[in-house]
Design an enzyme around this catalytic site. Structure first.
Site, mmCIF file in Angstrom:
data_model
loop_
_atom_site.group_PDB
_atom_site.id
_atom_site.type_symbol
_atom_site.label_atom_id
_atom_site.label_comp_id
_atom_site.label_asym_id
_atom_site.label_seq_id
_atom_site.Cartn_x
_atom_site.Cartn_y
_atom_site.Cartn_z
ATOM 1 N N TRP A 171 -7.715 -1.992 6.394
ATOM 2 C CA TRP A 171 -6.294 -1.843 6.063
ATOM 3 C C TRP A 171 -5.399 -2.832 6.794
ATOM 4 O O TRP A 171 -4.266 -2.477 7.136
ATOM 5 C CB TRP A 171 -5.765 -0.439 6.441
ATOM 6 N N ARG A 283 24.938 1.940 -18.665
ATOM 7 C CA ARG A 283 24.309 2.726 -19.729
ATOM 8 C C ARG A 283 25.305 3.715 -20.336
ATOM 9 O O ARG A 283 25.910 4.513 -19.624
ATOM 10 C CB ARG A 283 23.110 3.486 -19.140
ATOM 11 N N LEU A 353 17.595 6.012 -14.302
ATOM 12 C CA LEU A 353 17.393 4.981 -15.332
ATOM 13 C C LEU A 353 16.714 5.537 -16.586
ATOM 14 O O LEU A 353 16.487 4.791 -17.547
ATOM 15 C CB LEU A 353 16.567 3.810 -14.773
ATOM 16 N N GLU A 378 1.422 3.048 10.048
ATOM 17 C CA GLU A 378 1.996 3.135 11.405
ATOM 18 C C GLU A 378 2.215 4.590 11.821
ATOM 19 O O GLU A 378 3.224 4.941 12.428
ATOM 20 C CB GLU A 378 3.268 2.288 11.524
ATOM 21 N N THR A 380 1.013 8.546 10.052
ATOM 22 C CA THR A 380 1.446 9.352 8.901
ATOM 23 C C THR A 380 2.621 10.239 9.322
ATOM 24 O O THR A 380 2.904 10.399 10.519
ATOM 25 C CB THR A 380 0.300 10.256 8.397
HETATM 26 C C1 LIG Z 1 -1.091 -0.549 2.849
HETATM 27 C C2 LIG Z 1 -1.587 -0.244 4.222
HETATM 28 C C3 LIG Z 1 -1.352 -1.159 5.240
HETATM 29 C C4 LIG Z 1 -1.831 -0.906 6.534
HETATM 30 N N1 LIG Z 1 -1.663 -1.847 7.516
HETATM 31 C C5 LIG Z 1 -2.278 -1.677 8.715
HETATM 32 C C6 LIG Z 1 -2.271 -2.726 9.695
HETATM 33 O O1 LIG Z 1 -1.685 -3.782 9.502
HETATM 34 N N2 LIG Z 1 -2.958 -2.514 10.848
HETATM 35 C C7 LIG Z 1 -3.630 -1.366 11.106
HETATM 36 O O2 LIG Z 1 -4.229 -1.260 12.169
HETATM 37 N N3 LIG Z 1 -3.634 -0.346 10.203
HETATM 38 C C8 LIG Z 1 -2.990 -0.482 9.020
HETATM 39 N N4 LIG Z 1 -3.017 0.536 8.078
HETATM 40 C C9 LIG Z 1 -3.718 1.772 8.385
HETATM 41 C C10 LIG Z 1 -2.781 2.953 8.549
HETATM 42 O O3 LIG Z 1 -2.089 2.856 9.749
HETATM 43 C C11 LIG Z 1 -3.616 4.230 8.410
HETATM 44 O O4 LIG Z 1 -3.985 4.342 7.043
HETATM 45 C C12 LIG Z 1 -2.871 5.458 8.879
HETATM 46 O O5 LIG Z 1 -2.705 5.448 10.256
HETATM 47 C C13 LIG Z 1 -3.577 6.752 8.455
HETATM 48 O O6 LIG Z 1 -4.917 6.721 8.786
HETATM 49 P P1 LIG Z 1 -6.018 7.133 7.691
HETATM 50 O O7 LIG Z 1 -5.747 6.344 6.466
HETATM 51 O O8 LIG Z 1 -7.357 6.985 8.299
HETATM 52 O O9 LIG Z 1 -5.729 8.642 7.376
HETATM 53 P P2 LIG Z 1 -6.299 9.916 8.222
HETATM 54 O O10 LIG Z 1 -6.032 9.729 9.666
HETATM 55 O O11 LIG Z 1 -7.712 10.162 7.799
HETATM 56 O O12 LIG Z 1 -5.358 11.058 7.663
HETATM 57 C C14 LIG Z 1 -5.636 11.797 6.472
HETATM 58 C C15 LIG Z 1 -4.650 12.961 6.419
HETATM 59 O O13 LIG Z 1 -4.886 13.836 7.527
HETATM 60 C C16 LIG Z 1 -3.683 14.032 8.250
HETATM 61 N N5 LIG Z 1 -3.996 14.202 9.665
HETATM 62 C C17 LIG Z 1 -4.810 13.452 10.439
HETATM 63 N N6 LIG Z 1 -4.804 13.897 11.693
HETATM 64 C C18 LIG Z 1 -3.951 14.947 11.726
HETATM 65 C C19 LIG Z 1 -3.503 15.832 12.743
HETATM 66 N N7 LIG Z 1 -3.905 15.724 14.008
HETATM 67 N N8 LIG Z 1 -2.596 16.799 12.407
HETATM 68 C C20 LIG Z 1 -2.174 16.929 11.134
HETATM 69 N N9 LIG Z 1 -2.561 16.115 10.145
HETATM 70 C C21 LIG Z 1 -3.432 15.140 10.431
HETATM 71 C C22 LIG Z 1 -2.859 12.785 7.990
HETATM 72 O O14 LIG Z 1 -1.475 13.038 8.191
HETATM 73 C C23 LIG Z 1 -3.190 12.507 6.547
HETATM 74 O O15 LIG Z 1 -2.391 13.300 5.707
HETATM 75 C C24 LIG Z 1 -2.517 0.310 6.797
HETATM 76 C C25 LIG Z 1 -2.714 1.226 5.765
HETATM 77 C C26 LIG Z 1 -2.280 0.964 4.493
HETATM 78 C C27 LIG Z 1 -2.547 1.964 3.401
#
Ligand SMILES: Cc1cc2nc3c(=O)[nH]c(=O)nc-3n(C[C@H](O)[C@H](O)[C@H](O)COP(=O)(O)OP(=O)(O)OC[C@H]3O[C@@H](n4cnc5c(N)ncnc54)[C@H](O)[C@@H]3O)c2cc1C
Length: 393
Positions: A171, A283, A353, A378, A380
């Site tokens: 990611w 519109r 729209l 950064e 969730t």
């Molecule tokens: C378009 C995009 C760009 C990105 N860019 C970067 C980047 O430049 N550098 C980088 O390092 N990363 C990057 N990321 C990664 C991003 O930071 C992660 O996707 C994000 O931190 C979530 O991690 P995950 O996808 O593994 O989800 P998970 O951690 O697996 O989470 C899944 C779900 O579980 C929930 N959850 C997890 N733990 C808990 C908890 N303790 N309590 C309650 N709920 C919880 C989350 O809220 C979420 O709803 C990017 C991601 C995307 C999609």
């Protein structure tokens, strides 16, 4: 010298209304708005469709000093403030949040981390390049470590005078275009977070490769890629900060970076709102502009009110950071709230729209898709709430 205003100092008001900009800041914003309107807007649809950042956009961002906003002038940067970076991300994201995140990662994560943690030699080597022609990326996440970022498995084994990195990052924003990567790896997986170390990895380092590029819902012009580190060998001079201190670098930069994402989402909401108002005034149904119906006006007024609240939160967090005050709670709150507002405003804009909101001929369909990422990267939304709760309860 600020390349956009031609002035040396940006004045940040202290103690005044949060949204009242100084003369320098106003000029800075006006120039970015003009640039985004004239040079980014015509490319937005094509970049989204083709899932690529147009090289001319990147070139102009460098020429305007927008890729090294807070880098001190002695290293070739624009010598601005963190708040300036936030303003730039906001203004650009109102036109294209995909370009917004390119600027955001460069300024609030990569150069920000280097300014704070790099040695003088590292600053001299990297900051002038980042300010003039080299995109940066920030590589923390992995397949099995997202929210639980410190469970990362990429390892850095000390060999001779350097380190050999092995693992995969997932990611990673800007990876396709970047020349400099801040990569987090562990020098001792058994030490948990205390083994995590940040390395500055240059793209042409042996054993380093940019892998699969993701096919995304939104911010499609922003590249998001896997990084493959296979016996990637770096010298000890590539360690950023202290060995074992990477967790601190990650926490501190992400705390600041979050304000940038708040700004990206704020800009997105402002862009969507402006499109909605313009369309509603043009519109006509039942013999008048749909903006004349009170139900429409109330919706637009409600959206504007939420945007104003998000703006106050984003600006306050950024100004607190520049003032050297505690800002972590405010940063988490502004990112949490602005991403909620962006999704809601973009969704309502689609409805304002009508059918036109649902198709790609009009910009709000894209902004709606782009808005979803604010609640994910950064940290969730749940992770922001966890931070806020930890600091308050
Ligand atoms: C378009 C995009 C760009 C990105 N860019 C970067 C980047 O430049 N550098 C980088 O390092 N990363 C990057 N990321 C990664 C991003 O930071 C992660 O996707 C994000 O931190 C979530 O991690 P995950 O996808 O593994 O989800 P998970 O951690 O697996 O989470 C899944 C779900 O579980 C929930 N959850 C997890 N733990 C808990 C908890 N303790 N309590 C309650 N709920 C919880 C989350 O809220 C979420 O709803 C990017 C991601 C995307 C999609």
């Amino acid at each position: 010298m600020n390349k956009l205003t031609g002035h040396h100092q940006n004045c940040t008001l202290t103690g005044g209304p949060l949204t009242l900009l100084g003369e320098e800041e106003t000029m800075f914003c006006e120039n970015i708005v003009r640039f985004a309107d004239e040079q980014i807007r015509p490319l937005v649809n094509m970049m989204d469709e083709e899932q690529r950042m147009h090289p001319d956009v990147i070139k102009r961002l460098f020429e305007l000093g927008l890729m090294g906003i807070a880098i001190p002038e002695e290293y070739g940067g624009s010598g601005g403030t963190f708040f300036d970076s936030v303003l730039a991300v906001e203004m650009i994201s109102a036109v294209d949040p995909a370009v917004g995140v390119l600027v955001d990662v460069q300024n609030t994560l990569v150069t920000n981390a280097l300014e704070k943690w790099a040695t003088e030699a590292q600053k001299r080597r990297y900051l002038p390049r980042l300010a003039s022609d080299t995109v940066g990326a920030y590589a923390l996440s992995e397949a099995a470590s997202g929210s639980d970022a410190f469970a990362l498995q990429t390892c850095a084994e000390q060999r001779g005078n350097g380190y050999v990195l092995n693992g995969r990052k997932l990611w990673i924003s800007n990876a396709m275009e970047a020349g400099i990567f801040i990569v987090f790896a562990s020098v001792d997986l058994s030490a948990g977070y205390k083994g995590i170390t940040a390395f500055v990895v240059e793209r042409d380092t042996a054993g380093f490769k940019v892998g699969h590029k993701e096919h995304k819902l939104g911010i499609r012009a922003s590249s998001t890629c896997e990084l493959i580190l296979d016996e990637c060998t770096v010298s000890a001079e590539r360690v950023l900060g202290q060995v074992g201190n990477g967790y601190k670098i990650a926490i501190e930069t992400l705390n600041e970076g979050r304000i940038g994402i708040g700004a990206q989402m704020l800009g997105l909401a402002e862009g969507a709102w402006a499109h909605a108002v313009k369309y509603a005034k043009e519109r006509r149904q039942f013999g008048k502009a749909v903006a004349d119906f009170q139900a429409m006006q109330f919706q637009l007024a409600e959206m504007a009110t939420e945007i104003e609240a998000a703006k106050l939160m984003v600006y306050n967090a950024a100004r607190l950071k520049d003032a050297g005050r505690e800002f972590v709670k405010e940063a988490a709150m502004c990112k949490y709230f602005a991403s909620h507002v962006a999704e809601r405003v973009a969704s309502l804009a689609v409805e304002v729209l009508g059918g036109s909101g649902y198709v790609r001929d009009y910009p709000v369909e894209k902004l709606y898709r782009d808005s979803k990422i604010g609640k994910i990267y950064e940290g969730t939304s749940f992770m922001q709430l966890a931070t806020i709760a930890k600091l308050m309860i």
